[in-house]
Motif scaffolding. Structure first.
Motif, PDB file in Angstrom:
ATOM      1  N   GLY A 129      55.979 -12.158 -59.724  1.00 38.86           N
ATOM      2  CA  GLY A 129      55.657 -10.783 -59.355  1.00 38.86           C
ATOM      3  C   GLY A 129      54.530 -10.680 -58.355  1.00 38.86           C
ATOM      4  N   ARG A 130      54.126 -11.802 -57.743  1.00 38.29           N
ATOM      5  CA  ARG A 130      53.021 -11.790 -56.798  1.00 38.29           C
ATOM      6  C   ARG A 130      53.475 -12.393 -55.471  1.00 38.29           C
ATOM      7  NH1 ARG A 130      48.518 -14.245 -61.047  1.00 38.29           N
ATOM      8  NH2 ARG A 130      48.489 -12.423 -62.427  1.00 38.29           N
ATOM      9  N   THR A 131      52.643 -12.212 -54.473  1.00 39.16           N
ATOM     10  CA  THR A 131      52.935 -12.732 -53.139  1.00 39.16           C
ATOM     11  C   THR A 131      51.841 -13.717 -52.737  1.00 39.16           C
ATOM     12  OG1 THR A 131      51.709 -10.975 -52.016  1.00 39.16           O
ATOM     13  CG2 THR A 131      54.027 -10.542 -52.541  1.00 39.16           C
ATOM     14  N   GLU A 132      52.003 -14.304 -51.560  1.00 37.37           N
ATOM     15  CA  GLU A 132      51.022 -15.286 -51.098  1.00 37.37           C
ATOM     16  C   GLU A 132      49.641 -14.670 -50.917  1.00 37.37           C
ATOM     17  OE1 GLU A 132      50.565 -18.745 -47.628  1.00 37.37           O
ATOM     18  OE2 GLU A 132      52.349 -17.449 -47.721  1.00 37.37           O
ATOM     19  N   SER A 133      49.583 -13.377 -50.622  1.00 31.19           N
ATOM     20  CA  SER A 133      48.278 -12.731 -50.464  1.00 31.19           C
ATOM     21  C   SER A 133      47.517 -12.630 -51.789  1.00 31.19           C
ATOM     22  CB  SER A 133      48.461 -11.320 -49.877  1.00 31.19           C
ATOM     23  OG  SER A 133      49.226 -10.507 -50.766  1.00 31.19           O
ATOM     24  N   ASP A 134      48.225 -12.796 -52.914  1.00 33.34           N
ATOM     25  CA  ASP A 134      47.565 -12.740 -54.223  1.00 33.34           C
ATOM     26  C   ASP A 134      46.962 -14.072 -54.620  1.00 33.34           C
ATOM     27  OD1 ASP A 134      48.259 -10.034 -54.742  1.00 33.34           O
ATOM     28  OD2 ASP A 134      50.299 -10.676 -55.267  1.00 33.34           O
ATOM     29  N   VAL A 135      47.226 -15.130 -53.865  1.00 34.51           N
ATOM     30  CA  VAL A 135      46.710 -16.450 -54.225  1.00 34.51           C
ATOM     31  C   VAL A 135      45.192 -16.431 -54.275  1.00 34.51           C
ATOM     32  CG1 VAL A 135      46.484 -18.843 -53.465  1.00 34.51           C
ATOM     33  CG2 VAL A 135      48.727 -17.716 -53.407  1.00 34.51           C
ATOM     34  N   GLN A 136      44.550 -15.791 -53.310  1.00 36.41           N
ATOM     35  CA  GLN A 136      43.088 -15.783 -53.287  1.00 36.41           C
ATOM     36  C   GLN A 136      42.502 -15.090 -54.524  1.00 36.41           C
ATOM     37  OE1 GLN A 136      41.891 -13.662 -49.766  1.00 36.41           O
ATOM     38  NE2 GLN A 136      42.884 -11.743 -50.380  1.00 36.41           N
ATOM     39  N   ASP A 137      43.197 -14.059 -55.017  1.00 38.24           N
ATOM     40  CA  ASP A 137      42.712 -13.385 -56.225  1.00 38.24           C
ATOM     41  C   ASP A 137      42.838 -14.290 -57.444  1.00 38.24           C
ATOM     42  OD1 ASP A 137      42.162 -11.085 -54.754  1.00 38.24           O
ATOM     43  OD2 ASP A 137      44.188 -10.296 -55.049  1.00 38.24           O
ATOM     44  N   VAL A 138      43.938 -15.038 -57.516  1.00 41.66           N
ATOM     45  CA  VAL A 138      44.113 -15.974 -58.623  1.00 41.66           C
ATOM     46  C   VAL A 138      43.049 -17.064 -58.562  1.00 41.66           C
ATOM     47  CG1 VAL A 138      45.663 -17.699 -59.605  1.00 41.66           C
ATOM     48  CG2 VAL A 138      46.584 -15.510 -58.830  1.00 41.66           C
ATOM     49  N   VAL A 139      42.778 -17.580 -57.356  1.00 39.66           N
ATOM     50  CA  VAL A 139      41.763 -18.628 -57.198  1.00 39.66           C
ATOM     51  C   VAL A 139      40.406 -18.125 -57.669  1.00 39.66           C
ATOM     52  CG1 VAL A 139      40.493 -19.996 -55.511  1.00 39.66           C
ATOM     53  CG2 VAL A 139      42.973 -19.792 -55.333  1.00 39.66           C
ATOM     54  N   ARG A 140      40.042 -16.950 -57.238  1.00 40.40           N
ATOM     55  CA  ARG A 140      38.724 -16.423 -57.631  1.00 40.40           C
ATOM     56  C   ARG A 140      38.647 -16.175 -59.130  1.00 40.40           C
ATOM     57  NH1 ARG A 140      35.967 -10.615 -56.021  1.00 40.40           N
ATOM     58  NH2 ARG A 140      33.971 -11.010 -57.061  1.00 40.40           N
ATOM     59  N   SER A 141      39.702 -15.601 -59.683  1.00 39.01           N
ATOM     60  CA  SER A 141      39.690 -15.272 -61.110  1.00 39.01           C
ATOM     61  C   SER A 141      39.538 -16.526 -61.974  1.00 39.01           C
ATOM     62  CB  SER A 141      40.981 -14.529 -61.475  1.00 39.01           C
ATOM     63  OG  SER A 141      41.044 -14.269 -62.861  1.00 39.01           O
ATOM     64  N   VAL A 142      40.337 -17.537 -61.689  1.00 42.93           N
ATOM     65  CA  VAL A 142      40.304 -18.759 -62.501  1.00 42.93           C
ATOM     66  C   VAL A 142      39.003 -19.526 -62.262  1.00 42.93           C
ATOM     67  CG1 VAL A 142      41.432 -20.969 -62.946  1.00 42.93           C
ATOM     68  CG2 VAL A 142      42.806 -18.911 -62.598  1.00 42.93           C
TER      69      VAL A 142
END
Length: 724
Positions: free
Chosen positions: A369-382
């Motif tokens: 349900g996410r796109t490549e632009s969401d990768v940075q948010d996942v990186v920061r969150s984790v």
């Protein structure tokens, strides 16, 4: 010392036990214009009385009562009494004043005294008036005593009555009370007068029970003589029998809403309104954007949050409750076990570890349900979540960088797996260790990633010190020691999706396992909450459903993620996420977090706290409440201020209401089995053993999918289950 007196004793029976009753009425020993001692505040005159009452054993049938009846005396009566005293002084002659008061030229003594009271002016005229000599003012005061003009005077009836199961105990209690009033001895003193006959005793008991005012003689007392016994106990009254007011706290606002279940109100607790009645006070939903609850453990922070969360859940709002100890969920469950809530309830309980136990899974690296632009948010969150739990701060920059790069690579692999239609092959947190420690596995997967990512791992990473890698993999090693955490983080596909919960009004209860990895789980979940809230930028403001979140033990997630909680307080309310934080010690939070919490709060509440914490909170209320008041708050009592109609209120007192009292009509323990079955369906919960078996072979299946290599055959008997 008062002379010993034979006090009246009466033996009767109370429930088969003999009771010995003693009665005494205190009367003035000298003429009543002579004053008793004027009692100050230090020591508190009530100290001895409270100490005497504290020794009374009510469980043994003992009683001790002091009845003080007052009737105001009119100014006219006082003036007449004053004139009679002056006239009596005339008959006593020069000894009353130290010199003879005579009249020369027709003037009288009374006129001279009148002139003395008026400052020396006389209405007489002629040589006679000029020749008379005015008495000294001190002599006039001696004559009228305490009945000076302007004095507030009361007629007084003072009755003492004690009862005990033994005559010596009864006498001892009476003498304790008499000793209390001995401190009033001055120019005048109180002496006990006992009823001697049966008729007198009956009259005494009648006056005692009914309040009939009929003292044996006229006795008037002034405010200085009575004030010490009529005021409340001061701080210098230390007896255990004194009920404390808890300090001075401003009254609740007169227009504070009353909660009766309205969906636009958030219950606060029992509040005393200006009319003296206690009702359930509330804050308006539109005013309550962010809350901060402080105070000692076990004094009611969680209980107050629990009451609010249940109310919001039943009113149709989405709820997220981080419950580190799991106690709140056990209490909330019977009140959420209702058919209209079944399809909305999610339970993430990490305390369960039986292989047959059905649990939910969450993959923080999932890209469904996410796109490549969401990768940075996942990186920061984790990355920020793990760094906060490990308290890295600025002390592990290499470890933080390596972790962020690893999460980036694995998130991109997850995105490719989803695009390939194989979401069950997304990497999990446990693949972080494989990526960093298995060089062949990493090299085989690098060609799948963008060139800029490959460059880092082939040129920069080999030059970093090897000591940084164990710092990162240590986190995964800790997770690997718990079956419940393996099951929660070990499935490629997530049933837990906090963004979906926000948009659909889910009721989410998160209970970490109670292990040393609690901080890691809490940090990851709260960082993910922040990420999901910011992702609501893609939804028009009018379409964002209000979502309520409560987070306990904020100090566990604030240690190293500098600025993160501050950003949470500043940003999530813009996206209709209302967050309430709870912590025992605000002073342990980082300065930037404390500032953000206090700057943005629209509800500030504290239960009992130690002096330093209490002083910190009291300063925010500009002197309306003292630190001593906060330190002495009873259990489940709070002082709080809220935003009301857009403006902050002064602090007011709130009595916490337990869930059992306020939601008795919601309690449905018989519905818990049906609720558990609904949660299984809502979260697609699977047995722990199945998840662990799939995790054991996930590395090989990911490698096979992206490189075409076939995984090695499983050992006889099926896949091996990894036991933490």
């Amino acid at each position: 010392m008062n002379p010993p007196v034979d006090l009246a004793k009466t033996a009767d029976r109370d429930g088969g036990r003999p009771r010995y009753v003693e009665r005494a009425e205190l009367v003035l020993a000298m003429p009543h214009h002579k004053p008793l001692a004027s009692l100050g505040l230090n020591p508190d005159p009530l100290q001895q009385l409270a100490a005497a009452m504290a020794t009374v054993r009510s469980e043994a049938g003992e009683e001790a009562d002091v009845v003080l009846d007052l009737v105001p005396v009119s100014p006219g009566k006082i003036a007449r009494r004053r004139r009679r005293l002056i006239a009596a002084s005339r008959r006593r002659g020069p000894s009353a004043y130290g010199e003879k008061l005579t009249s020369v030229g027709g003037g009288g003594v009374v006129e001279s005294l009148t002139a003395a009271w008026s400052g020396g002016a006389s209405s007489s005229r002629g040589t006679g008036a000029r020749s008379q000599k005015l008495p000294r003012m001190t002599d006039v005061r001696d004559s009228v005593g305490k009945f000076e003009p302007g004095a507030a005077v009361f007629a007084v009836q003072l009755l003492l009555r004690v009862a005990a199961g033994h005559p010596q105990q009864s006498a001892a209690r009476m003498h304790q009370l008499l000793a209390v009033f001995a401190i009033t001895s001055g120019p005048n003193y109180l002496k006990p007068r006992r009823p001697r006959t049966r008729r007198a005793k009956a009259a005494f008991d009648r006056r005692f029970a009914s309040g009939e005012f009929h003292p044996p003689r006229q006795q008037w007392l002034t405010v200085p003589e009575l004030g010490g016994f009529l005021k409340p106990p001061t701080a210098r009254c230390h007896a255990s029998s004194v009920v404390r007011s808890g300090g001075l706290v401003p009254p609740a606002p007169a227009h504070l809403p009353v909660y009766t279940g309205q969906p636009d109100l958030v219950p606060l607790g029992a509040v005393t309104y200006p009319d003296g009645r206690e009702r359930i006070g509330a804050a308006r939903v539109r005013d309550l954007l962010f809350g901060l609850q402080l105070g000692k453990s076990g004094n009611g922070k969680t209980e107050a949050a629990l009451v609010q969360a249940i109310a919001m859940a039943h009113c149709g709002y989405g709820v997220w409750f981080l419950d580190p100890h799991g106690e709140a969920w056990a209490r909330a469950k019977p009140y959420l076990a209702h058919p209209h809530l079944f399809d909305r309830v999610w339970e993430i309980n990490l305390a369960k570890c039986d292989l047959e136990q059905r649990v939910v899974s969450w993959n923080p690296l999932s890209m469904e349900g996410r796109t490549e632009s969401d990768v940075q948010d996942v990186v920061r969150s984790v990355t920020e979540g793990i760094a906060a739990a490990q308290d890295w701060g600025d002390h592990a920059p290499r470890a933080r960088t390596i972790l962020a790069r690893t999460v980036q690579a694995l998130a991109l692999l997850s995105l490719r797996a989803v695009q390939d239609g194989r979401p069950e092959l997304q990497p999990t947190l446990f693949q972080i260790r494989t990526w960093l420690t298995d060089e062949d596995w990493r090299e085989a997967l690098l060609p799948v990633l963008p060139q800029r990512v490959q460059t880092y791992w082939r040129t920069t990473f080999p030059t970093l010190a090897k000591e940084a890698v164990p710092t990162v993999t240590y986190v995964m090693d800790r997770l690997d020691t718990s079956q419940s955490l393996q099951a929660f983080f070990g499935s490629p596909r997530s049933a837990y999706d906090i963004r979906a919960a926000m948009d659909t009004g889910r009721i989410v209860w998160v209970c970490p396992s109670g292990s040393e990895s609690d901080a890691l789980v809490s940090c990851l979940l709260i960082h993910d909450l922040h990420r999901a809230a910011l992702s609501r930028q893609d939804t028009p403001r009018a379409d964002r459903r209000t979502f309520w979140a409560w987070g306990d033990e904020l100090t566990a997630v604030d240690s190293s993620s500098k600025g993160f909680l501050a950003a949470l307080c500043e940003q999530v309310r813009k996206y209709e996420v209302r967050f309430t934080g709870m912590t025992q010690m605000a002073l342990r939070l980082s300065p930037i977090t404390r500032q953000a919490l206090l700057q943005n709060q629209s509800l500030l509440s504290t239960c009992a706290a130690d002096y330093d914490e209490a002083a910190f909170v009291a300063r925010r209320w500009n002197g309306h409440v003292t630190p001593e008041t906060i330190t002495e708050l009873p259990k489940y009592h709070y002082v709080m201020s809220i935003n009301l109609d857009g403006a902050p209120t002064t602090p007011f007192r709130v009595r916490g209401l337990p869930v059992e009292e306020i939601y008795a009509h919601y309690e449905n323990p018989d519905g818990i089995p049906e609720l558990d079955a609904a949660i299984d369906t809502n979260l697609q919960r699977r047995p722990v053993g199945d998840i662990l078996a799939e995790l054991e072979v996930l590395d090989d299946e990911i490698l096979a999918h992206f490189t075409g290599r076939q995984p090695p055959p499983a050992a006889a008997g099926g896949p091996t289950t990894r036991i933490g």
